[in-house]
Design an enzyme around this catalytic site. Structure first.
Site, PDB file in Angstrom:
ATOM      1  N   ASP A  12       0.824  -1.210   0.000  1.00 60.85           N
ATOM      2  CA  ASP A  12       0.000   0.000   0.000  1.00 60.85           C
ATOM      3  C   ASP A  12       0.859   1.262   0.000  1.00 60.85           C
ATOM      4  OD1 ASP A  12      -2.346   1.428  -0.012  1.00 60.85           O
ATOM      5  OD2 ASP A  12      -2.727   1.224   2.144  1.00 60.85           O
ATOM      6  N   ASN A  60     -11.021  -2.264  -5.275  1.00 61.14           N
ATOM      7  CA  ASN A  60     -10.250  -1.337  -6.121  1.00 61.14           C
ATOM      8  C   ASN A  60     -10.903  -1.104  -7.494  1.00 61.14           C
ATOM      9  OD1 ASN A  60      -7.020  -2.533  -4.869  1.00 61.14           O
ATOM     10  ND2 ASN A  60      -8.218  -0.774  -4.190  1.00 61.14           N
TER      11      ASN A  60
HETATM   12  C1  IPE Z   1      -5.391  -2.674  -0.115  1.00 60.24           C
HETATM   13  O1  IPE Z   1      -5.084  -1.341  -0.278  1.00 60.24           O
HETATM   14  C2  IPE Z   1      -5.394  -3.377  -1.435  1.00 60.24           C
HETATM   15  C3  IPE Z   1      -4.084  -3.504  -2.079  1.00 60.24           C
HETATM   16  C4  IPE Z   1      -2.937  -3.164  -1.579  1.00 60.24           C
HETATM   17  C5  IPE Z   1      -4.123  -4.091  -3.385  1.00 60.24           C
HETATM   18  P1  IPE Z   1      -6.207  -0.219  -0.380  1.00 60.24           P
HETATM   19  O2  IPE Z   1      -5.499   1.065  -0.563  1.00 60.24           O
HETATM   20  O3  IPE Z   1      -7.194  -0.595  -1.418  1.00 60.24           O
HETATM   21  O4  IPE Z   1      -6.901  -0.321   1.051  1.00 60.24           O
HETATM   22  P2  IPE Z   1      -7.771   0.757   1.852  1.00 60.24           P
HETATM   23  O5  IPE Z   1      -8.829   1.247   0.926  1.00 60.24           O
HETATM   24  O6  IPE Z   1      -6.840   1.833   2.268  1.00 60.24           O
HETATM   25  O7  IPE Z   1      -8.308   0.003   3.027  1.00 60.24           O
HETATM   26  C1  IPE Z   2      -1.591   0.293  -3.346  1.00 60.59           C
HETATM   27  O1  IPE Z   2      -1.367   1.675  -3.393  1.00 60.59           O
HETATM   28  C2  IPE Z   2      -1.812  -0.306  -4.717  1.00 60.59           C
HETATM   29  C3  IPE Z   2      -3.219  -0.623  -5.003  1.00 60.59           C
HETATM   30  C4  IPE Z   2      -4.216  -0.611  -4.153  1.00 60.59           C
HETATM   31  C5  IPE Z   2      -3.512  -1.020  -6.359  1.00 60.59           C
HETATM   32  P1  IPE Z   2      -2.575   2.698  -3.340  1.00 60.59           P
HETATM   33  O2  IPE Z   2      -2.952   3.053  -4.726  1.00 60.59           O
HETATM   34  O3  IPE Z   2      -3.674   2.211  -2.484  1.00 60.59           O
HETATM   35  O4  IPE Z   2      -1.852   3.940  -2.652  1.00 60.59           O
HETATM   36  P2  IPE Z   2      -2.495   4.951  -1.611  1.00 60.59           P
HETATM   37  O5  IPE Z   2      -3.025   4.124  -0.467  1.00 60.59           O
HETATM   38  O6  IPE Z   2      -3.583   5.672  -2.313  1.00 60.59           O
HETATM   39  O7  IPE Z   2      -1.363   5.820  -1.204  1.00 60.59           O
HETATM   40 MG    MG Z   3      -4.105   2.443  -0.497  1.00 62.27          MG
END
Ligand code: IPE
Ligand code: IPE
Ligand code: MG
Length: 240
Positions: A12, A60
């Site tokens: 993340d 997502n």
């Molecule tokens: C979790 O991250 C999913 C992945 C890393 C693929 P998110 O960014 O989607 O999670 P939330 O929304 O902060 O809980």
């Molecule tokens: C994790 O990074 C990757 C995916 C969930 C695909 P994020 O895209 O969630 O990054 P933040 O949480 O917005 O910084």
């Molecule tokens: Mg995230």
């Protein structure tokens, strides 16, 4: 260093990494792919047998369309560019999640990579794609109900093991260690059944900045944990 047999990672913080630099979020995802390459290589070198990466959740899909399609593009490119290195390193690819929702070309390259690496034995790399634990549990319950209805499975024969073996993660042991980057302290619908006794490790480092050294920190901390599985500390020490 105590090496977990199965390491799972919630990768993340790509978006925030980019936003901090006033860059488009997709550039954060691109840097995130580089981290994936480095961490996969390092885990393989350290002797991790199973590495599971949360790459795209069922939730997502609700992100802006251009981010979703850019992520799908990156995924396809990553798979195409990594095949040779997976074969060289003896890495077997596996996928968990509702993969029928992925675009056709991504599914195709996934299927090809899974098939071409099926004989590899050094490390199993599992990508969680369009993955949500509740969705996995519901699909599993449905499969078991269908088997019961068809007379292939007696309801009273359903136990922990039957259930475990019907999940997407059927051939994987439960994770020993879960790492989540970016400072969020939540599971976000990842492996709810499988994490029952997993050690959890959270770091503020954003995924694009997660280096081999950061991984070593997590493993050192893992080595200091006493896993009790409900027993007393004395019982655990006795069994060693
Ligand atoms: C979790 O991250 C999913 C992945 C890393 C693929 P998110 O960014 O989607 O999670 P939330 O929304 O902060 O809980
Ligand atoms: C994790 O990074 C990757 C995916 C969930 C695909 P994020 O895209 O969630 O990054 P933040 O949480 O917005 O910084
Ligand atoms: Mg995230």
């Amino acid at each position: 260093m105590r090496i977990p047999c199965h390491l799972a990672i919630i990768m993340d913080g790509n978006g925030r990494w980019a936003e901090k630099r006033r860059l488009p979020r997709i550039l954060g995802h691109r840097r995130g792919v580089e981290t994936v390459q480095e961490i996969v290589r390092e885990c393989r070198a350290l002797g991790v047998r199973y590495l599971t990466l949360y790459a795209f959740s069922s939730e997502n899909w609700r992100r802006p369309e251009d981010e979703v399609s850019a992520l799908m593009g990156l995924l396809g490119n990553y798979l195409r560019s990594e095949l040779t290195s997976m074969l060289e390193q003896g890495i077997r690819l596996k996928v968990i999640g509702e993969t029928t929702r992925l675009p056709g070309e991504v599914r195709q390259v996934l299927e090809e990579t899974v098939a071409r690496t099926a004989g590899n034995r050094e490390m199993t790399l599992t990508l969680a794609l369009s993955y949500g634990a509740r969705n996995e549990l519901v699909r599993t319950a449905r499969r078991l109900a269908e088997a019961a209805l068809a007379g292939r499975l007696a309801p009273e024969a359903i136990d922990d093991q039957t259930f475990t073996e019907a999940l997407d993660t059927a051939e994987l042991p439960d994770p020993d260690l879960l790492v989540r980057t970016s400072g969020e302290m939540r599971i976000s619908n990842f492996l709810l059944w499988q994490l029952a006794y997993t050690e959890l490790y959270f770091t503020d480092v954003l995924w694009p900045d997660f280096s081999r050294q950061e991984l070593h920190q997590a493993l050192l901390e893992f080595g200091r944990r006493q896993r009790r599985f409900g027993l007393t500390g004395a019982q655990v020490e006795e069994s060693h």
